[in-house]
Every structure is written in C-alpha cells, then in structure tokens.
Motif scaffolding. Structure first.
Motif, PDB file in Angstrom:
ATOM      1  N   LEU A 212       8.396  -2.082  -6.654  1.00  0.00           N
ATOM      2  CA  LEU A 212       8.515  -1.921  -8.183  1.00  0.00           C
ATOM      3  C   LEU A 212       7.420  -2.349  -9.649  1.00  0.00           C
ATOM      4  O   LEU A 212       7.410  -1.358 -10.138  1.00  0.00           O
ATOM      5  CB  LEU A 212       9.057  -3.345  -8.903  1.00  0.00           C
ATOM      6  CG  LEU A 212      10.957  -3.401  -8.414  1.00  0.00           C
ATOM      7  CD1 LEU A 212      11.566  -4.601  -8.872  1.00  0.00           C
ATOM      8  CD2 LEU A 212      11.792  -2.027  -9.063  1.00  0.00           C
ATOM      9  N   LEU A 213       6.778  -3.092  -8.861  1.00  0.00           N
ATOM     10  CA  LEU A 213       5.361  -3.262 -10.157  1.00  0.00           C
ATOM     11  C   LEU A 213       3.593  -2.565  -9.096  1.00  0.00           C
ATOM     12  O   LEU A 213       3.769  -2.823  -8.021  1.00  0.00           O
ATOM     13  CB  LEU A 213       4.485  -4.680 -10.301  1.00  0.00           C
ATOM     14  CG  LEU A 213       3.455  -5.048 -10.725  1.00  0.00           C
ATOM     15  CD1 LEU A 213       3.798  -4.068 -11.999  1.00  0.00           C
ATOM     16  CD2 LEU A 213       3.405  -6.812 -11.015  1.00  0.00           C
ATOM     17  N   HIS A 214       3.241  -1.178  -9.993  1.00  0.00           N
ATOM     18  CA  HIS A 214       2.564  -0.517  -9.186  1.00  0.00           C
ATOM     19  C   HIS A 214       1.627  -0.063 -10.857  1.00  0.00           C
ATOM     20  O   HIS A 214       2.106  -0.448 -11.821  1.00  0.00           O
ATOM     21  CB  HIS A 214       2.557   1.463  -9.422  1.00  0.00           C
ATOM     22  CG  HIS A 214       4.289   1.197  -8.956  1.00  0.00           C
ATOM     23  ND1 HIS A 214       4.457   1.470  -6.955  1.00  0.00           N
ATOM     24  CD2 HIS A 214       5.837   1.189  -9.238  1.00  0.00           C
ATOM     25  CE1 HIS A 214       5.523   1.037  -6.854  1.00  0.00           C
ATOM     26  NE2 HIS A 214       6.784   0.756  -7.640  1.00  0.00           N
ATOM     27  N   THR A 215       0.230  -0.647 -10.128  1.00  0.00           N
ATOM     28  CA  THR A 215      -0.944  -0.180 -10.266  1.00  0.00           C
ATOM     29  C   THR A 215      -1.578   1.154 -10.654  1.00  0.00           C
ATOM     30  O   THR A 215      -1.650   1.752  -9.823  1.00  0.00           O
ATOM     31  CB  THR A 215      -2.303  -0.896 -10.113  1.00  0.00           C
ATOM     32  OG1 THR A 215      -1.677  -2.345  -9.868  1.00  0.00           O
ATOM     33  CG2 THR A 215      -3.509  -1.069 -10.459  1.00  0.00           C
ATOM     34  N   ILE A 216      -1.682   2.155 -11.508  1.00  0.00           N
ATOM     35  CA  ILE A 216      -2.427   3.120 -11.523  1.00  0.00           C
ATOM     36  C   ILE A 216      -3.890   2.934 -12.422  1.00  0.00           C
ATOM     37  O   ILE A 216      -3.917   2.204 -13.592  1.00  0.00           O
ATOM     38  CB  ILE A 216      -1.382   3.393 -12.746  1.00  0.00           C
ATOM     39  CG1 ILE A 216      -0.053   3.720 -13.031  1.00  0.00           C
ATOM     40  CG2 ILE A 216      -2.307   5.129 -13.348  1.00  0.00           C
ATOM     41  CD1 ILE A 216       1.053   4.082 -11.523  1.00  0.00           C
ATOM     42  N   ARG A 217      -4.475   3.434 -11.609  1.00  0.00           N
ATOM     43  CA  ARG A 217      -5.972   3.337 -11.397  1.00  0.00           C
ATOM     44  C   ARG A 217      -6.580   3.758 -12.941  1.00  0.00           C
ATOM     45  O   ARG A 217      -6.189   4.998 -12.689  1.00  0.00           O
ATOM     46  CB  ARG A 217      -6.523   4.065 -10.267  1.00  0.00           C
ATOM     47  CG  ARG A 217      -8.061   4.057  -9.992  1.00  0.00           C
ATOM     48  CD  ARG A 217      -9.017   4.381  -9.112  1.00  0.00           C
ATOM     49  NE  ARG A 217      -8.749   3.703  -7.947  1.00  0.00           N
ATOM     50  CZ  ARG A 217      -8.854   2.809  -7.050  1.00  0.00           C
ATOM     51  NH1 ARG A 217      -9.576   2.321  -7.700  1.00  0.00           N
ATOM     52  NH2 ARG A 217      -7.996   2.500  -5.489  1.00  0.00           N
ATOM     53  N   GLY A 218      -7.505   3.138 -13.887  1.00  0.00           N
ATOM     54  CA  GLY A 218      -8.606   3.827 -14.821  1.00  0.00           C
ATOM     55  C   GLY A 218      -6.893   3.089 -16.069  1.00  0.00           C
ATOM     56  O   GLY A 218      -7.331   4.377 -16.789  1.00  0.00           O
ATOM     57  N   VAL A 219      -5.600   2.942 -15.651  1.00  0.00           N
ATOM     58  CA  VAL A 219      -4.281   3.294 -16.589  1.00  0.00           C
ATOM     59  C   VAL A 219      -4.005   1.714 -17.078  1.00  0.00           C
ATOM     60  O   VAL A 219      -4.529   1.647 -18.016  1.00  0.00           O
ATOM     61  CB  VAL A 219      -3.363   4.015 -16.191  1.00  0.00           C
ATOM     62  CG1 VAL A 219      -2.641   4.409 -17.768  1.00  0.00           C
ATOM     63  CG2 VAL A 219      -3.647   5.401 -16.516  1.00  0.00           C
ATOM     64  N   GLY A 220      -3.297   1.153 -15.993  1.00  0.00           N
ATOM     65  CA  GLY A 220      -2.929  -0.024 -16.137  1.00  0.00           C
ATOM     66  C   GLY A 220      -2.042  -0.263 -15.115  1.00  0.00           C
ATOM     67  O   GLY A 220      -2.137   0.374 -14.092  1.00  0.00           O
ATOM     68  N   PHE A 221      -0.002  -0.522 -15.902  1.00  0.00           N
ATOM     69  CA  PHE A 221       0.693  -1.053 -15.340  1.00  0.00           C
ATOM     70  C   PHE A 221       1.552  -0.499 -15.040  1.00  0.00           C
ATOM     71  O   PHE A 221       2.400   0.347 -16.065  1.00  0.00           O
ATOM     72  CB  PHE A 221       1.182  -2.286 -14.312  1.00  0.00           C
ATOM     73  CG  PHE A 221      -0.253  -3.364 -14.545  1.00  0.00           C
ATOM     74  CD1 PHE A 221      -1.035  -3.645 -12.671  1.00  0.00           C
ATOM     75  CD2 PHE A 221      -1.441  -3.358 -15.785  1.00  0.00           C
ATOM     76  CE1 PHE A 221      -2.152  -3.946 -12.997  1.00  0.00           C
ATOM     77  CE2 PHE A 221      -2.692  -4.584 -15.245  1.00  0.00           C
ATOM     78  CZ  PHE A 221      -3.083  -4.089 -14.176  1.00  0.00           C
ATOM     79  N   ILE A 222       2.401  -0.115 -14.316  1.00  0.00           N
ATOM     80  CA  ILE A 222       3.981   0.501 -14.658  1.00  0.00           C
ATOM     81  C   ILE A 222       5.024  -0.463 -13.518  1.00  0.00           C
ATOM     82  O   ILE A 222       4.603  -0.760 -12.886  1.00  0.00           O
ATOM     83  CB  ILE A 222       3.928   1.987 -14.631  1.00  0.00           C
ATOM     84  CG1 ILE A 222       5.070   2.801 -15.486  1.00  0.00           C
ATOM     85  CG2 ILE A 222       3.798   1.836 -13.223  1.00  0.00           C
ATOM     86  CD1 ILE A 222       5.259   4.195 -14.962  1.00  0.00           C
ATOM     87  N   MET A 223       5.566  -0.611 -14.548  1.00  0.00           N
ATOM     88  CA  MET A 223       7.737  -0.887 -13.778  1.00  0.00           C
ATOM     89  C   MET A 223       8.777   0.074 -13.305  1.00  0.00           C
ATOM     90  O   MET A 223       8.947   0.463 -14.265  1.00  0.00           O
ATOM     91  CB  MET A 223       8.209  -2.400 -14.518  1.00  0.00           C
ATOM     92  CG  MET A 223       9.346  -2.721 -14.133  1.00  0.00           C
ATOM     93  SD  MET A 223       8.520  -4.089 -12.805  1.00  0.00           S
ATOM     94  CE  MET A 223       8.503  -5.440 -13.486  1.00  0.00           C
ATOM     95  N   LYS A 224       8.176   0.540 -11.831  1.00  0.00           N
ATOM     96  CA  LYS A 224       9.201   1.799 -11.949  1.00  0.00           C
ATOM     97  C   LYS A 224       9.851   1.369 -10.678  1.00  0.00           C
ATOM     98  O   LYS A 224       9.226   0.836  -9.860  1.00  0.00           O
ATOM     99  CB  LYS A 224       8.368   2.756 -12.269  1.00  0.00           C
ATOM    100  CG  LYS A 224       7.914   3.267 -11.617  1.00  0.00           C
ATOM    101  CD  LYS A 224       7.342   4.852 -12.038  1.00  0.00           C
ATOM    102  CE  LYS A 224       5.988   5.411 -10.201  1.00  0.00           C
ATOM    103  NZ  LYS A 224       6.995   5.430  -9.238  1.00  0.00           N
ATOM    104  N   LYS A 225      10.682   1.537 -10.181  1.00  0.00           N
ATOM    105  CA  LYS A 225      11.506   2.028  -8.639  1.00  0.00           C
ATOM    106  C   LYS A 225      10.642   3.306  -8.384  1.00  0.00           C
ATOM    107  O   LYS A 225      10.312   4.160  -8.904  1.00  0.00           O
ATOM    108  CB  LYS A 225      12.469   2.550  -8.582  1.00  0.00           C
ATOM    109  CG  LYS A 225      13.358   1.453  -9.982  1.00  0.00           C
ATOM    110  CD  LYS A 225      15.120   1.388  -9.403  1.00  0.00           C
ATOM    111  CE  LYS A 225      15.211   0.683 -10.105  1.00  0.00           C
ATOM    112  NZ  LYS A 225      17.402   0.876 -10.707  1.00  0.00           N
ATOM    113  N   GLU A 226      10.458   3.152  -6.640  1.00  0.00           N
ATOM    114  CA  GLU A 226       9.630   4.346  -6.286  1.00  0.00           C
ATOM    115  C   GLU A 226      10.444   5.870  -6.321  1.00  0.00           C
ATOM    116  O   GLU A 226       9.095   6.312  -5.806  1.00  0.00           O
ATOM    117  CB  GLU A 226       9.608   3.365  -4.361  1.00  0.00           C
ATOM    118  CG  GLU A 226       8.325   2.194  -4.561  1.00  0.00           C
ATOM    119  CD  GLU A 226       8.132   2.074  -2.864  1.00  0.00           C
ATOM    120  OE1 GLU A 226       9.082   2.166  -2.234  1.00  0.00           O
ATOM    121  OE2 GLU A 226       7.300   1.274  -3.084  1.00  0.00           O
TER     122      GLU A 226
END
Ligand code: CA
Length: 228
Positions: A212-226
C-alpha cells in the motif's frame, strides 16, 4: 459563499483563523466565549462551525449538543488539546465531523475544511479505513486485515496522514511541516522521516501480498492500492 463560525477563546488563534479563512473566500464570524457561540448557533445557520472544546461559559460539548438537537447539517470541526483528546472525543458520540489537535498547521485545517465541505456529514469520523487497514483514531489502534499492527505514536500519526491523503503524493516537506511542525527543510529531518517511513512500511506491508505504501523517487510517498 460558505459561512464559517469560529468559537475559540484564545483570541489570537480566533483572529488569525478568521483572517486566513477570509483570505480563502469564506464568510467568517469569530467569537471568543461559549455564550456568544451558543447564541449564534441558535440564531444563524452556518456551513461549518470550528469549535474549541475548552471554553469559558458554555463548553464546546454543550454547544455541540445544542446544535445537533436542531441541526444535522452543519459541519463541526473540533479543536482540542492532545492530553484531553480521548475523553473529549469519546464524549462526542458522533456529533462532530472532524477534529484537530492543537497546535495544528493552518494548511491542514484548510484542507480538512475543504474535505468536509466536499464530503458532507459522515458517521465514521474517528475511523479511517483503506485497503484492509483500519485505524481507530480514538484508541489509536491500527489493524490490517484484522491483524493488530504495533505502531509507535509517530508511526500512527504518519499512517493516519498518509491514509487521509490516499491516492495523492505526500512529500517529505508536507510531512515535516504537518507532523514535525518544521517549516525549514533540513536533510537530517528528511533522513528521520525516511527511517520512520521504512519502519512503517515493514509493519503495514511486509506480511501482506498487496503493498500500500509506495515511494516515488524525487517526489515522496503515496498510499495506494497496487492496481490503481
Ligand atoms: Ca480554549
């Protein structure tokens, strides 16, 4: 134009909130005693009431009860101190729509008001659910698929923040500002945030197939379903 009433006896907070909300285009009244607030909720109709709980004269809870006896539409956002949050919130019994713990970031308050006005009243304000996660904001217990998660207080706050922002990017700057109350960006704090985030990810995602918790390089984080 949406009408907002602020009932807050800390005059500086009341005035600065009024100013900020007016700048956002709301029509705002601010009063600093429970009696004045009580009078206004009985004589006028507001879209949102920002209600401090500890007030001289009449308490916030009395005002809330009086409001709810005749009005189920007005949105109520409670302001409360951290050390009284559980008793107070438990006593609310569904009469409020959201709450914020002082001190709070005004940007967060503005975001909450926008969400409230968009969403309207809801039954489940002290419970957040997302992708099998279930957060009880009163007891501060977290579960995923019925399994208890052992989170520190900071991790719980972080998870709550991410779930509230589900589907949207959350930057380290937002986290520093809203959860650490730091407005100046600093690399050491970014590292602290990353450490907390890594621990949180291990606790909420490691034992579950869907992340659920994804790191987006250069941006930050996002909580989302895959799949989304
Ligand atoms: Ca107060």
């Amino acid at each position: 134009m949406h009408k907002i009433l602020i009932i807050e006896d800390e005059i500086k907070i009341a005035h600065s909130l009024k100013q900020i909300l007016e700048e956002e285009g709301y029509s705002v009244q601010a009063v600093v005693t429970g009696e004045e607030g009580f009078f206004l909720i009985n004589t006028e109709v507001f879209d949102v009431v920002i209600l401090d709980l500890m007030l001289p004269g009449r308490s916030g809870l009395e005002i809330l009860e009086a409001l709810r006896r005749r009005d189920q539409q007005t949105l109520v956002l409670i302001l409360t101190a951290r050390d009284t949050v559980e008793d107070r919130i438990l006593g609310l019994d569904g009469g409020a729509d959201d709450y914020m713990i002082k001190p709070f970031a005004t940007s967060e308050l503005l975001a909450r008001i926008r969400v409230l006005l968009r969403r309207g009243r809801s039954e489940q304000i002290f419970r957040l659910q997302f992708g099998g996660l279930d957060l009880d904001l009163v007891t501060r217990e977290a579960h995923r698929d019925g399994q208890a998660l052992e989170l520190t207080s900071k991790e719980f706050d972080l998870l709550t923040y991410l779930v509230r922002h589900q589907g949207r990017f959350v930057t380290r700057g937002m986290i520093a500002r809203d959860l650490w109350q730091e407005t100046t960006r600093a690399t050491p704090l970014d590292n602290v945030i990353d450490v907390h985030m890594a621990r949180l990810r291990r606790k909420i995602d490691k034992d579950f197939p869907e992340k659920l918790l994804h790191t987006i390089r250069g941006v930050g984080f996002i909580m989302k379903k895959e799949e989304s």
